[in-house]
Write a protein that holds these residues in place. Structure first.
Motif, PDB file in Angstrom:
ATOM      1  N   LEU A 120       0.803  -1.223   0.000  1.00 18.55           N
ATOM      2  CA  LEU A 120       0.000   0.000   0.000  1.00 18.55           C
ATOM      3  C   LEU A 120       0.838   1.276   0.000  1.00 18.55           C
ATOM      4  CD1 LEU A 120      -2.846   1.120  -0.017  1.00 18.55           C
ATOM      5  CD2 LEU A 120      -2.852   0.983   2.484  1.00 18.55           C
ATOM      6  N   ALA A 121       1.767   1.408   0.938  1.00 20.13           N
ATOM      7  CA  ALA A 121       2.575   2.629   1.014  1.00 20.13           C
ATOM      8  C   ALA A 121       3.407   2.854  -0.249  1.00 20.13           C
ATOM      9  CB  ALA A 121       3.457   2.618   2.257  1.00 20.13           C
ATOM     10  N   PRO A 122       4.112   1.850  -0.779  1.00 19.80           N
ATOM     11  CA  PRO A 122       4.863   2.093  -2.018  1.00 19.80           C
ATOM     12  C   PRO A 122       3.963   2.501  -3.190  1.00 19.80           C
ATOM     13  CG  PRO A 122       5.639   0.083  -0.983  1.00 19.80           C
ATOM     14  CD  PRO A 122       4.418   0.510  -0.226  1.00 19.80           C
ATOM     15  N   LEU A 123       2.782   1.892  -3.285  1.00 18.78           N
ATOM     16  CA  LEU A 123       1.860   2.257  -4.368  1.00 18.78           C
ATOM     17  C   LEU A 123       1.422   3.703  -4.241  1.00 18.78           C
ATOM     18  CD1 LEU A 123       0.061   1.458  -6.784  1.00 18.78           C
ATOM     19  CD2 LEU A 123      -1.686   0.822  -5.101  1.00 18.78           C
ATOM     20  N   VAL A 124       0.988   4.093  -3.050  1.00 18.10           N
ATOM     21  CA  VAL A 124       0.532   5.472  -2.840  1.00 18.10           C
ATOM     22  C   VAL A 124       1.685   6.446  -3.031  1.00 18.10           C
ATOM     23  CG1 VAL A 124      -0.400   7.091  -1.135  1.00 18.10           C
ATOM     24  CG2 VAL A 124      -1.404   4.818  -1.372  1.00 18.10           C
ATOM     25  N   GLU A 125       2.848   6.117  -2.495  1.00 18.03           N
ATOM     26  CA  GLU A 125       4.003   7.008  -2.633  1.00 18.03           C
ATOM     27  C   GLU A 125       4.395   7.182  -4.096  1.00 18.03           C
ATOM     28  OE1 GLU A 125       6.756   5.040  -0.055  1.00 18.03           O
ATOM     29  OE2 GLU A 125       5.923   5.960   1.753  1.00 18.03           O
ATOM     30  N   GLU A 126       4.403   6.113  -4.855  1.00 17.22           N
ATOM     31  CA  GLU A 126       4.741   6.221  -6.279  1.00 17.22           C
ATOM     32  C   GLU A 126       3.720   7.079  -7.025  1.00 17.22           C
ATOM     33  OE1 GLU A 126       7.457   5.276  -8.168  1.00 17.22           O
ATOM     34  OE2 GLU A 126       8.303   4.879  -6.196  1.00 17.22           O
ATOM     35  N   LEU A 127       2.440   6.859  -6.742  1.00 19.68           N
ATOM     36  CA  LEU A 127       1.407   7.651  -7.403  1.00 19.68           C
ATOM     37  C   LEU A 127       1.531   9.133  -7.062  1.00 19.68           C
ATOM     38  CD1 LEU A 127      -1.712   5.325  -7.046  1.00 19.68           C
ATOM     39  CD2 LEU A 127      -0.445   5.822  -9.137  1.00 19.68           C
ATOM     40  N   VAL A 128       1.762   9.431  -5.791  1.00 20.17           N
ATOM     41  CA  VAL A 128       1.845  10.833  -5.364  1.00 20.17           C
ATOM     42  C   VAL A 128       3.151  11.480  -5.830  1.00 20.17           C
ATOM     43  CG1 VAL A 128       2.044  12.361  -3.351  1.00 20.17           C
ATOM     44  CG2 VAL A 128       0.287  10.579  -3.399  1.00 20.17           C
ATOM     45  N   PHE A 129       4.289  10.840  -5.548  1.00 25.88           N
ATOM     46  CA  PHE A 129       5.569  11.472  -5.831  1.00 25.88           C
ATOM     47  C   PHE A 129       5.966  11.379  -7.302  1.00 25.88           C
ATOM     48  CE2 PHE A 129       5.797  11.061  -1.264  1.00 25.88           C
ATOM     49  CZ  PHE A 129       6.371  12.261  -0.896  1.00 25.88           C
ATOM     50  N   ARG A 130       5.875  10.191  -7.889  1.00 22.09           N
ATOM     51  CA  ARG A 130       6.280  10.016  -9.294  1.00 22.09           C
ATOM     52  C   ARG A 130       5.160  10.354 -10.271  1.00 22.09           C
ATOM     53  NH1 ARG A 130      10.791  10.172  -7.725  1.00 22.09           N
ATOM     54  NH2 ARG A 130      12.057   8.391  -7.168  1.00 22.09           N
ATOM     55  N   GLY A 131       3.928  10.034  -9.875  1.00 20.27           N
ATOM     56  CA  GLY A 131       2.819  10.234 -10.795  1.00 20.27           C
ATOM     57  C   GLY A 131       2.227  11.620 -10.771  1.00 20.27           C
ATOM     58  N   LEU A 132       2.336  12.328  -9.651  1.00 23.85           N
ATOM     59  CA  LEU A 132       1.711  13.638  -9.529  1.00 23.85           C
ATOM     60  C   LEU A 132       2.733  14.753  -9.351  1.00 23.85           C
ATOM     61  CD1 LEU A 132      -1.060  15.073  -9.264  1.00 23.85           C
ATOM     62  CD2 LEU A 132      -0.853  14.738  -6.803  1.00 23.85           C
ATOM     63  N   LEU A 133       3.528  14.665  -8.293  1.00 24.28           N
ATOM     64  CA  LEU A 133       4.449  15.749  -7.961  1.00 24.28           C
ATOM     65  C   LEU A 133       5.580  15.903  -8.973  1.00 24.28           C
ATOM     66  CD1 LEU A 133       5.057  17.952  -5.929  1.00 24.28           C
ATOM     67  CD2 LEU A 133       6.299  16.277  -4.564  1.00 24.28           C
ATOM     68  N   PHE A 134       6.203  14.814  -9.365  1.00 21.80           N
ATOM     69  CA  PHE A 134       7.327  14.894 -10.308  1.00 21.80           C
ATOM     70  C   PHE A 134       6.926  15.529 -11.645  1.00 21.80           C
ATOM     71  CE2 PHE A 134      10.195  12.925 -13.511  1.00 21.80           C
ATOM     72  CZ  PHE A 134      11.361  13.563 -13.128  1.00 21.80           C
ATOM     73  N   PRO A 135       5.817  15.113 -12.289  1.00 19.23           N
ATOM     74  CA  PRO A 135       5.446  15.765 -13.554  1.00 19.23           C
ATOM     75  C   PRO A 135       5.141  17.257 -13.392  1.00 19.23           C
ATOM     76  CG  PRO A 135       4.276  13.689 -13.321  1.00 19.23           C
ATOM     77  CD  PRO A 135       4.970  13.945 -12.021  1.00 19.23           C
ATOM     78  N   VAL A 136       4.539  17.638 -12.252  1.00 13.83           N
ATOM     79  CA  VAL A 136       4.248  19.060 -12.016  1.00 13.83           C
ATOM     80  C   VAL A 136       5.550  19.846 -11.897  1.00 13.83           C
ATOM     81  CG1 VAL A 136       3.297  20.698 -10.342  1.00 13.83           C
ATOM     82  CG2 VAL A 136       1.964  18.693 -11.017  1.00 13.83           C
ATOM     83  N   LEU A 137       6.498  19.320 -11.120  1.00 11.56           N
ATOM     84  CA  LEU A 137       7.787  20.002 -10.969  1.00 11.56           C
ATOM     85  C   LEU A 137       8.585  19.999 -12.262  1.00 11.56           C
ATOM     86  CD1 LEU A 137       8.901  18.767  -7.431  1.00 11.56           C
ATOM     87  CD2 LEU A 137       8.104  21.047  -8.073  1.00 11.56           C
ATOM     88  N   LEU A 138       8.437  18.956 -13.048  1.00 12.72           N
ATOM     89  CA  LEU A 138       9.162  18.845 -14.314  1.00 12.72           C
ATOM     90  C   LEU A 138       8.749  19.934 -15.295  1.00 12.72           C
ATOM     91  CD1 LEU A 138      11.346  17.030 -15.402  1.00 12.72           C
ATOM     92  CD2 LEU A 138       9.593  15.504 -16.298  1.00 12.72           C
TER      93      LEU A 138
END
Length: 172
Positions: A120-138
């Motif tokens: 659960l935690a890795p899935l949520v973390e990947e979605l939030v950090f890699r799927g949401l935050l990273f593209p916005v910062l990129l």
């Protein structure tokens, strides 16, 4: 108090109840927020995060390969960082959460935290950090700067000084 009295029947102590409740609330709010964002923008999960059942086996294989390939570097930096913390007099002990889990006699609590830590935690973390935050910062920063910020936020989110550098390296 009511939750603690009710769960005491299952051998759960107050710390375990608080951790389970907090983790469910945190993961639940994060997933609910992601669902709302995806629905509000009228995109599918595949379009929003690149999720595809067809590509899942290859993605899992790449992830396992990258993790195994990075382990020597991760172990090196973890040992070096912990040695520096030790020489500076910083306690490099276990996280409070790990102590609570290790101290509970409830197999159900331990099973829940294995599921939380492994799935659960890795899935949520990947979605939030890699799927949401990273593209916005990129969109606003250079690739390396965006990756550095996301990795730093990921490490800081765990609130455990001895884990921050290893988590940063792992995230990066």
């Amino acid at each position: 108090p009511l939750a603690i009295r009710y769960t005491a029947r299952w051998n759960w102590d107050a710390g375990a109840v608080a951790m389970v409740g907090g983790s469910i609330a945190f993961q639940g709010v994060a997933l609910l927020g992601l669902v709302v964002l995806v629905r509000r923008n009228r995109v599918g999960w595949a379009d929003a995060f690149g999720l595809s059942l067809r590509r899942l086996p290859a993605g899992v294989g790449q992830g396992v390969f990258c993790l195994l390939a990075s382990l020597p570097l991760l172990i090196f930096y973890t040992l070096l960082y912990k040695a520096l913390l030790y020489t500076w007099g910083v306690d490099v002990g276990l996280q409070d959460q790990v102590r609570i889990i290790a101290g509970t006699s409830s197999g159900l609590v331990r099973l829940y935290f294995i599921f939380l830590a492994a799935v659960l935690a890795p899935l949520v973390e990947e979605l939030v950090f890699r799927g949401l935050l990273f593209p916005v910062l990129l969109q606003r920063l250079h690739q390396w700067a965006a990756l550095t910020v996301v990795s730093a936020l990921f490490a800081l989110m765990h609130f455990h000084v001895p884990s921050m550098a290893p988590l940063f390296v792992l995230s990066f």
